[in-house]
Design a protein around this motif. Structure first.
Motif, PDB file in Angstrom:
ATOM      1  N   HIS A   8       0.811  -1.038  -0.545  1.00 47.71           N
ATOM      2  CA  HIS A   8      -0.388  -0.275  -0.096  1.00 47.71           C
ATOM      3  C   HIS A   8       0.455   1.320  -0.282  1.00 47.71           C
ATOM      4  CE1 HIS A   8      -2.838   3.290   1.585  1.00 47.71           C
ATOM      5  NE2 HIS A   8      -2.139   3.241   2.220  1.00 47.71           N
ATOM      6  N   CYS A   9       1.643   1.705   0.547  1.00 51.23           N
ATOM      7  CA  CYS A   9       2.842   2.253   0.696  1.00 51.23           C
ATOM      8  C   CYS A   9       3.691   2.789  -0.504  1.00 51.23           C
ATOM      9  CB  CYS A   9       3.649   2.229   2.231  1.00 51.23           C
ATOM     10  SG  CYS A   9       3.181   1.756   3.136  1.00 51.23           S
ATOM     11  N   SER A  10       3.873   1.345  -0.854  1.00 53.61           N
ATOM     12  CA  SER A  10       4.854   1.953  -2.411  1.00 53.61           C
ATOM     13  C   SER A  10       3.764   1.654  -3.571  1.00 53.61           C
ATOM     14  CB  SER A  10       5.427   0.506  -3.154  1.00 53.61           C
ATOM     15  OG  SER A  10       3.953  -0.894  -3.146  1.00 53.61           O
ATOM     16  N   LYS A  11       2.592   1.670  -3.065  1.00 57.83           N
ATOM     17  CA  LYS A  11       1.514   1.981  -4.695  1.00 57.83           C
ATOM     18  C   LYS A  11       1.577   3.502  -4.488  1.00 57.83           C
ATOM     19  CE  LYS A  11      -2.762   1.207  -6.082  1.00 57.83           C
ATOM     20  NZ  LYS A  11      -4.369   0.237  -5.686  1.00 57.83           N
ATOM     21  N   THR A  12       0.672   4.147  -3.548  1.00 57.36           N
ATOM     22  CA  THR A  12       0.750   5.412  -3.044  1.00 57.36           C
ATOM     23  C   THR A  12       2.359   6.365  -3.526  1.00 57.36           C
ATOM     24  OG1 THR A  12      -0.717   4.887  -1.043  1.00 57.36           O
ATOM     25  CG2 THR A  12       0.106   7.057  -1.056  1.00 57.36           C
ATOM     26  N   THR A  71       5.470   2.860   6.003  1.00 57.93           N
ATOM     27  CA  THR A  71       6.529   1.505   5.823  1.00 57.93           C
ATOM     28  C   THR A  71       6.667   1.458   7.989  1.00 57.93           C
ATOM     29  OG1 THR A  71       8.421   2.568   5.306  1.00 57.93           O
ATOM     30  CG2 THR A  71       7.812   2.045   4.206  1.00 57.93           C
ATOM     31  N   GLU A  72       6.796   2.921   8.780  1.00 54.55           N
ATOM     32  CA  GLU A  72       6.652   3.030   9.436  1.00 54.55           C
ATOM     33  C   GLU A  72       5.506   2.497  10.741  1.00 54.55           C
ATOM     34  OE1 GLU A  72       9.254   4.980  13.347  1.00 54.55           O
ATOM     35  OE2 GLU A  72       8.628   6.496  11.504  1.00 54.55           O
ATOM     36  N   VAL A  73       4.788   3.096  10.363  1.00 53.25           N
ATOM     37  CA  VAL A  73       3.663   3.044  10.643  1.00 53.25           C
ATOM     38  C   VAL A  73       2.653   1.680  10.136  1.00 53.25           C
ATOM     39  CG1 VAL A  73       0.330   3.371  10.512  1.00 53.25           C
ATOM     40  CG2 VAL A  73       2.929   5.960  10.611  1.00 53.25           C
ATOM     41  N   GLU A  74       2.624   1.281   9.341  1.00 52.72           N
ATOM     42  CA  GLU A  74       2.399  -0.198   9.400  1.00 52.72           C
ATOM     43  C   GLU A  74       2.907  -1.500   9.347  1.00 52.72           C
ATOM     44  OE1 GLU A  74      -0.916  -0.884   7.329  1.00 52.72           O
ATOM     45  OE2 GLU A  74      -0.286   1.166   6.183  1.00 52.72           O
ATOM     46  N   THR A  75       4.303  -1.026   9.726  1.00 51.34           N
ATOM     47  CA  THR A  75       5.177  -1.717  10.325  1.00 51.34           C
ATOM     48  C   THR A  75       5.147  -2.092  12.033  1.00 51.34           C
ATOM     49  OG1 THR A  75       7.028  -1.799   9.539  1.00 51.34           O
ATOM     50  CG2 THR A  75       7.294  -2.400  10.978  1.00 51.34           C
ATOM     51  N   ASN A  76       4.535  -0.610  12.664  1.00 53.54           N
ATOM     52  CA  ASN A  76       4.311  -0.598  13.909  1.00 53.54           C
ATOM     53  C   ASN A  76       2.828  -1.400  13.710  1.00 53.54           C
ATOM     54  OD1 ASN A  76       6.186   0.461  14.813  1.00 53.54           O
ATOM     55  ND2 ASN A  76       6.131   2.615  14.541  1.00 53.54           N
ATOM     56  N   PHE A 114      12.147  -4.394   2.276  1.00 55.84           N
ATOM     57  CA  PHE A 114      11.073  -4.171   0.867  1.00 55.84           C
ATOM     58  C   PHE A 114      11.136  -2.780   0.377  1.00 55.84           C
ATOM     59  CE2 PHE A 114       6.946  -1.365   0.601  1.00 55.84           C
ATOM     60  CZ  PHE A 114       6.601  -1.928  -0.755  1.00 55.84           C
ATOM     61  N   ILE A 115      11.647  -1.687   1.651  1.00 53.79           N
ATOM     62  CA  ILE A 115      12.250  -0.140   0.496  1.00 53.79           C
ATOM     63  C   ILE A 115      13.206  -0.017   0.213  1.00 53.79           C
ATOM     64  CG2 ILE A 115      13.613   1.486   1.302  1.00 53.79           C
ATOM     65  CD1 ILE A 115      11.652   1.279   4.474  1.00 53.79           C
ATOM     66  N   ALA A 116      14.451  -1.447  -0.310  1.00 54.96           N
ATOM     67  CA  ALA A 116      14.905  -0.978  -0.790  1.00 54.96           C
ATOM     68  C   ALA A 116      14.917  -2.031  -2.420  1.00 54.96           C
ATOM     69  CB  ALA A 116      16.510  -2.626  -1.077  1.00 54.96           C
ATOM     70  N   GLY A 117      14.110  -3.062  -2.153  1.00 52.31           N
ATOM     71  CA  GLY A 117      12.922  -2.900  -3.739  1.00 52.31           C
ATOM     72  C   GLY A 117      12.391  -1.753  -4.243  1.00 52.31           C
TER      73      GLY A 117
END
Length: 134
Positions: free
Chosen positions: A25-29, A59-64, A78-81
Motif C-alpha cells: 500500500h505504501c509503495s503504491k501510494t 512503512t513505519e506506521v504499517e510495520t508498527n 521492501f524499501i530497497a526494492g
C-alpha cells in the motif's frame, strides 16, 4: 506516559505476513505521487523529498501496526526494492578525498599543537604568579 510519545509494538509479537501484505500500500501510494515528478528528476531528492518522507512514514506506521519494530530486515528489503524500481539509474557521484600535500598538512597539524602547548604553559605560569598583575 512514554507510550504517548513513541509507538511500541503490541505484546503479541510481530505479524510478518500481515506486515508484508500491508507494505505494498505504501509503495503504491508512493508510485502514484512519483507520477507527478518527471522521470528525469527522479535522481534529484529535492524534487520528491515530501513523497519519500510520506513513504517511509507509511512503512513505519504499517510495520508498527502489526506489532513489528521499524526498521527491520523485511522492511529494509521492501524499501530497497522500491529504490531499485525508482532509482536504479541514479548514479552516486562519490568524490575521492585525498590528503593535502605534506607542505600544507604538516603546518595544519603542528600550529594548533604548538599553540595548545604554549597556551597551557601561559596558564600554568599565570596560576603560579597569581599575586602579580599582568
Amino acid at each position: 506516559m512514554l507510550g504517548l510519545c513513541w509507538e511500541s509494538p503490541p505484546v503479541g509479537g510481530c505479524n510478518e505476513k500481515r506486515m508484508l501484505a500491508m507494505l505494498p500500500h505504501c509503495s503504491k501510494t508512493f508510485a502514484e505521487k512519483m507520477k507527478k515528478v518527471e522521470v528525469w528528476k527522479w535522481c534529484n531528492l529535492s524534487e520528491f523529498i515530501v513523497y519519500y518522507e510520506s513513504f517511509t512514514n507509511c512503512t513505519e506506521v504499517e510495520t508498527n501496526v502489526v506489532g513489528c519494530y521499524w526498521p527491520n530486515p523485511l522492511t529494509e528489503s521492501f524499501i530497497a526494492g522500491v529504490h531499485r524500481q525508482f532509482f536504479q539509474n541514479c548514479s552516486v557521484d562519490r568524490q575521492d578525498w585525498e590528503d593535502p600535500p605534506d607542505e600544507i598538512l604538516i603546518p595544519l597539524i603542528t600550529v594548533p599543537v604548538l599553540l595548545t602547548i604554549a597556551m597551557t604553559g601561559v596558564v600554568v605560569w599565570r596560576s603560579k604568579h597569581t599575586d602579580q598583575v599582568l
